[in-house]
Motif scaffolding. Structure first.
Motif, PDB file in Angstrom:
ATOM      1  N   THR A   9      26.155 -40.623 -21.026  1.00  0.00           N
ATOM      2  CA  THR A   9      25.329 -41.807 -20.795  1.00  0.00           C
ATOM      3  C   THR A   9      24.065 -41.446 -20.032  1.00  0.00           C
ATOM      4  O   THR A   9      22.979 -41.935 -20.336  1.00  0.00           O
ATOM      5  CB  THR A   9      26.134 -42.880 -20.030  1.00  0.00           C
ATOM      6  OG1 THR A   9      27.305 -43.194 -20.781  1.00  0.00           O
ATOM      7  CG2 THR A   9      25.314 -44.134 -19.801  1.00  0.00           C
ATOM      8  N   GLU A  10      24.210 -40.579 -19.034  1.00  0.00           N
ATOM      9  CA  GLU A  10      23.044 -40.166 -18.249  1.00  0.00           C
ATOM     10  C   GLU A  10      22.089 -39.317 -19.082  1.00  0.00           C
ATOM     11  O   GLU A  10      20.871 -39.431 -18.961  1.00  0.00           O
ATOM     12  CB  GLU A  10      23.503 -39.443 -16.987  1.00  0.00           C
ATOM     13  CG  GLU A  10      24.174 -40.419 -16.035  1.00  0.00           C
ATOM     14  CD  GLU A  10      25.061 -39.748 -15.016  1.00  0.00           C
ATOM     15  OE1 GLU A  10      25.515 -38.617 -15.253  1.00  0.00           O
ATOM     16  OE2 GLU A  10      25.310 -40.381 -13.979  1.00  0.00           O
ATOM     17  N   GLN A  12      21.657 -39.693 -22.220  1.00  0.00           N
ATOM     18  CA  GLN A  12      20.977 -40.665 -23.075  1.00  0.00           C
ATOM     19  C   GLN A  12      19.856 -41.369 -22.321  1.00  0.00           C
ATOM     20  O   GLN A  12      18.790 -41.617 -22.884  1.00  0.00           O
ATOM     21  CB  GLN A  12      21.983 -41.678 -23.629  1.00  0.00           C
ATOM     22  CG  GLN A  12      22.910 -41.066 -24.651  1.00  0.00           C
ATOM     23  CD  GLN A  12      24.058 -41.972 -25.045  1.00  0.00           C
ATOM     24  OE1 GLN A  12      24.427 -42.888 -24.313  1.00  0.00           O
ATOM     25  NE2 GLN A  12      24.641 -41.699 -26.209  1.00  0.00           N
ATOM     26  N   ARG A  13      20.083 -41.667 -21.046  1.00  0.00           N
ATOM     27  CA  ARG A  13      19.021 -42.267 -20.219  1.00  0.00           C
ATOM     28  C   ARG A  13      17.858 -41.306 -20.064  1.00  0.00           C
ATOM     29  O   ARG A  13      16.699 -41.710 -20.091  1.00  0.00           O
ATOM     30  CB  ARG A  13      19.562 -42.653 -18.839  1.00  0.00           C
ATOM     31  CG  ARG A  13      20.440 -43.879 -18.868  1.00  0.00           C
ATOM     32  CD  ARG A  13      20.806 -44.346 -17.489  1.00  0.00           C
ATOM     33  NE  ARG A  13      19.632 -44.886 -16.803  1.00  0.00           N
ATOM     34  CZ  ARG A  13      19.556 -45.052 -15.493  1.00  0.00           C
ATOM     35  NH1 ARG A  13      20.570 -44.719 -14.716  1.00  0.00           N
ATOM     36  NH2 ARG A  13      18.469 -45.548 -14.943  1.00  0.00           N
ATOM     37  N   SER A  16      15.922 -41.322 -23.280  1.00  0.00           N
ATOM     38  CA  SER A  16      15.121 -42.546 -23.362  1.00  0.00           C
ATOM     39  C   SER A  16      13.888 -42.446 -22.477  1.00  0.00           C
ATOM     40  O   SER A  16      12.792 -42.849 -22.881  1.00  0.00           O
ATOM     41  CB  SER A  16      15.951 -43.757 -22.943  1.00  0.00           C
ATOM     42  OG  SER A  16      16.973 -43.985 -23.870  1.00  0.00           O
ATOM     43  N   ALA A  17      14.070 -41.919 -21.279  1.00  0.00           N
ATOM     44  CA  ALA A  17      12.933 -41.758 -20.366  1.00  0.00           C
ATOM     45  C   ALA A  17      11.894 -40.814 -20.958  1.00  0.00           C
ATOM     46  O   ALA A  17      10.687 -41.037 -20.829  1.00  0.00           O
ATOM     47  CB  ALA A  17      13.404 -41.244 -19.005  1.00  0.00           C
ATOM     48  N   LEU A  38      16.087 -39.085 -12.688  1.00  0.00           N
ATOM     49  CA  LEU A  38      17.398 -39.739 -12.764  1.00  0.00           C
ATOM     50  C   LEU A  38      18.251 -39.402 -11.547  1.00  0.00           C
ATOM     51  O   LEU A  38      18.892 -40.283 -10.960  1.00  0.00           O
ATOM     52  CB  LEU A  38      18.138 -39.339 -14.040  1.00  0.00           C
ATOM     53  CG  LEU A  38      19.529 -39.957 -14.182  1.00  0.00           C
ATOM     54  CD1 LEU A  38      19.436 -41.468 -14.364  1.00  0.00           C
ATOM     55  CD2 LEU A  38      20.292 -39.327 -15.312  1.00  0.00           C
ATOM     56  N   ARG A  42      19.659 -42.146  -8.850  1.00  0.00           N
ATOM     57  CA  ARG A  42      21.088 -42.326  -8.606  1.00  0.00           C
ATOM     58  C   ARG A  42      21.441 -42.212  -7.128  1.00  0.00           C
ATOM     59  O   ARG A  42      22.422 -42.783  -6.687  1.00  0.00           O
ATOM     60  CB  ARG A  42      21.897 -41.313  -9.406  1.00  0.00           C
ATOM     61  CG  ARG A  42      21.639 -41.407 -10.882  1.00  0.00           C
ATOM     62  CD  ARG A  42      22.758 -41.712 -11.772  1.00  0.00           C
ATOM     63  NE  ARG A  42      24.049 -41.215 -11.376  1.00  0.00           N
ATOM     64  CZ  ARG A  42      25.148 -41.931 -11.533  1.00  0.00           C
ATOM     65  NH1 ARG A  42      25.082 -43.107 -12.059  1.00  0.00           N
ATOM     66  NH2 ARG A  42      26.305 -41.438 -11.184  1.00  0.00           N
ATOM     67  N   HIS A  59       8.285 -41.040 -15.317  1.00  0.00           N
ATOM     68  CA  HIS A  59       9.704 -40.998 -15.654  1.00  0.00           C
ATOM     69  C   HIS A  59      10.497 -42.005 -14.821  1.00  0.00           C
ATOM     70  O   HIS A  59      11.417 -42.653 -15.332  1.00  0.00           O
ATOM     71  CB  HIS A  59      10.261 -39.582 -15.463  1.00  0.00           C
ATOM     72  CG  HIS A  59       9.796 -38.644 -16.520  1.00  0.00           C
ATOM     73  ND1 HIS A  59       8.699 -37.828 -16.355  1.00  0.00           N
ATOM     74  CD2 HIS A  59      10.247 -38.407 -17.760  1.00  0.00           C
ATOM     75  CE1 HIS A  59       8.521 -37.122 -17.456  1.00  0.00           C
ATOM     76  NE2 HIS A  59       9.453 -37.457 -18.327  1.00  0.00           N
ATOM     77  N   LEU A  63      12.730 -45.180 -16.254  1.00  0.00           N
ATOM     78  CA  LEU A  63      14.131 -45.362 -15.873  1.00  0.00           C
ATOM     79  C   LEU A  63      14.344 -46.640 -15.061  1.00  0.00           C
ATOM     80  O   LEU A  63      15.468 -46.957 -14.693  1.00  0.00           O
ATOM     81  CB  LEU A  63      14.616 -44.160 -15.044  1.00  0.00           C
ATOM     82  CG  LEU A  63      14.762 -42.854 -15.804  1.00  0.00           C
ATOM     83  CD1 LEU A  63      14.905 -41.695 -14.817  1.00  0.00           C
ATOM     84  CD2 LEU A  63      15.947 -42.914 -16.746  1.00  0.00           C
ATOM     85  N   ASP A  64      13.257 -47.359 -14.757  1.00  0.00           N
ATOM     86  CA  ASP A  64      13.298 -48.543 -13.906  1.00  0.00           C
ATOM     87  C   ASP A  64      13.950 -48.208 -12.564  1.00  0.00           C
ATOM     88  O   ASP A  64      14.792 -48.953 -12.052  1.00  0.00           O
ATOM     89  CB  ASP A  64      14.027 -49.696 -14.592  1.00  0.00           C
ATOM     90  CG  ASP A  64      13.812 -51.020 -13.876  1.00  0.00           C
ATOM     91  OD1 ASP A  64      12.754 -51.187 -13.232  1.00  0.00           O
ATOM     92  OD2 ASP A  64      14.714 -51.877 -13.927  1.00  0.00           O
TER      93      ASP A  64
END
Length: 73
Positions: A9-10, A12-13, A16-17, A38, A42, A59, A63-64
């Motif tokens: 999942t990370e 994939q983030r 996306s970034a 990321l 976190r 970035h 990633l908001d």
């Protein structure tokens, strides 16, 4: 995250970034910058020292990420 590494999942983030980051002109997406962003997001209240703050900010925005402080060196 730091002791085990990113899960799917990370990653994939991060991907996306890389696709969404609005980088400065003539800059290419950098997986290391996205991974640093990321990781900082976190951990919360993180401080990242970098020579390319615009890249890292792009970035982080993709990633908001909130509450990450970037310091140019």
């Amino acid at each position: 995250m730091c002791t085990t590494g990113p899960d799917i999942t990370e990653w994939q983030r991060i991907g996306s970034a890389l696709g969404e980051a609005e980088l400065p002109p003539k800059k290419w997406p950098d997986a290391v910058d996205a991974l640093v962003a990321l990781t900082a997001a976190r951990h919360g209240s993180a401080v990242v020292f970098t020579s390319d703050p615009a890249d890292l900010h792009a970035h982080l925005k993709a990633l908001d990420a909130q509450d990450v402080h970037v310091v140019q060196i």
